[in-house]
Design a protein around this motif. Sequence first.
Motif, PDB file in Angstrom:
ATOM      1  N   VAL A 123     -30.975   0.738  37.643  1.00  0.00           N
ATOM      2  CA  VAL A 123     -32.003   1.777  37.532  1.00  0.00           C
ATOM      3  C   VAL A 123     -31.428   3.019  36.859  1.00  0.00           C
ATOM      4  N   THR A 132     -39.249   0.165  33.558  1.00  0.00           N
ATOM      5  CA  THR A 132     -39.127  -0.062  35.002  1.00  0.00           C
ATOM      6  C   THR A 132     -38.331  -1.329  35.257  1.00  0.00           C
ATOM      7  N   ARG A 152     -35.918  -2.559  46.353  1.00  0.00           N
ATOM      8  CA  ARG A 152     -36.726  -1.335  46.378  1.00  0.00           C
ATOM      9  C   ARG A 152     -35.896  -0.146  46.850  1.00  0.00           C
ATOM     10  N   ALA A 156     -35.573  -0.263  42.356  1.00  0.00           N
ATOM     11  CA  ALA A 156     -36.275  -1.240  41.528  1.00  0.00           C
ATOM     12  C   ALA A 156     -37.691  -1.446  42.052  1.00  0.00           C
ATOM     13  N   THR A 157     -38.484  -2.168  41.274  1.00  0.00           N
ATOM     14  CA  THR A 157     -39.856  -2.522  41.648  1.00  0.00           C
ATOM     15  C   THR A 157     -39.930  -4.033  41.816  1.00  0.00           C
ATOM     16  N   GLU A 240     -42.628  -7.234  29.127  1.00  0.00           N
ATOM     17  CA  GLU A 240     -41.435  -7.345  29.959  1.00  0.00           C
ATOM     18  C   GLU A 240     -40.341  -8.087  29.205  1.00  0.00           C
ATOM     19  N   ASN A 259     -42.062  -2.235  28.705  1.00  0.00           N
ATOM     20  CA  ASN A 259     -42.487  -1.569  29.935  1.00  0.00           C
ATOM     21  C   ASN A 259     -41.624  -1.951  31.133  1.00  0.00           C
ATOM     22  N   PHE A 260     -41.195  -3.205  31.155  1.00  0.00           N
ATOM     23  CA  PHE A 260     -40.445  -3.727  32.288  1.00  0.00           C
ATOM     24  C   PHE A 260     -39.238  -4.523  31.810  1.00  0.00           C
TER      25      PHE A 260
END
Length: 282
Positions: A123, A132, A152, A156-157, A240, A259-260
């Motif tokens: 991250v 993300t 998390r 992270a997501t 992603e 985006n990811f």
Amino acid sequence: MTHVLQIDFDIDSFVRATLAEDLGSGGDITSLSVIPADARFDGVMQSRDAITVAGLPIAEAFFRALDSNMTIEILVEEGTAVPAGSELMRLSGAARAMLTAERSALNTVQHLSGVATLARTYVDAIAGTGATLLDTRKTIPGLRQLEKYATRMGGATNHRMGLWDAAMIKDNHVAVAGSVEAAVGRAVAAKIENIIVEVDHIDQITPALNAGATHLLCDNMNNDQLHEAVALVGGRVPVEASGGVRLDSIRAIAETGVNFISVGRLTQSAPAADIGLDFAVA
């Protein structure tokens, strides 16, 4: 300080099963034979490395399962980055109970804090890019909820929690269905809301979008291809990047505009954090 893990996981059952595995039919024969029944210990759990903390409330549950009257003070909030030498928990209670629960408690905190610490490094590596970090389903069977909780805590997501919360159409699905369009079309017909499509080549993107993909996963594309993919998608769906992502390559990947970025090693290969528990006779 109250510490409650907001996760869909039966911690009590996990603790019971883990202790049962360790105790077997004979119990902790070392502590039972060596430690007097009325002996008491004071203990301090501390990190020997700089880590991001995860799992302390579960460690507490292990100790309380064997000594409900044990005094336990958790000193650090979950998800906190602490330097080496930081005290994480103080305990006071029955010596036998503390020694019997020690390994299970430490194993759990070491593993989850290791996952959280690795996630945090990734991250931090993409900070400011707008991308993300996502985890994956590459988790130890039975521990997915805990490991994804730990990612998390590292910032992270969570990606899919399982096979149930989004469709992910991969190359094998396409091979059986006959084409990207056919595979996506069937998912659309099934009224699946989230349809992730893995694409290996740029020429798969337009057919996937036209068929109804809601998210594109660009698998093992180089950075030039990722730039091209982002431009072609033009913001219509999230993009992603996945496959072979390393700490030394993730920032350049993030700067392509995706985006990811999903990283399986967060849960698959995280080294255990170096955390110890030191005792003194009370």
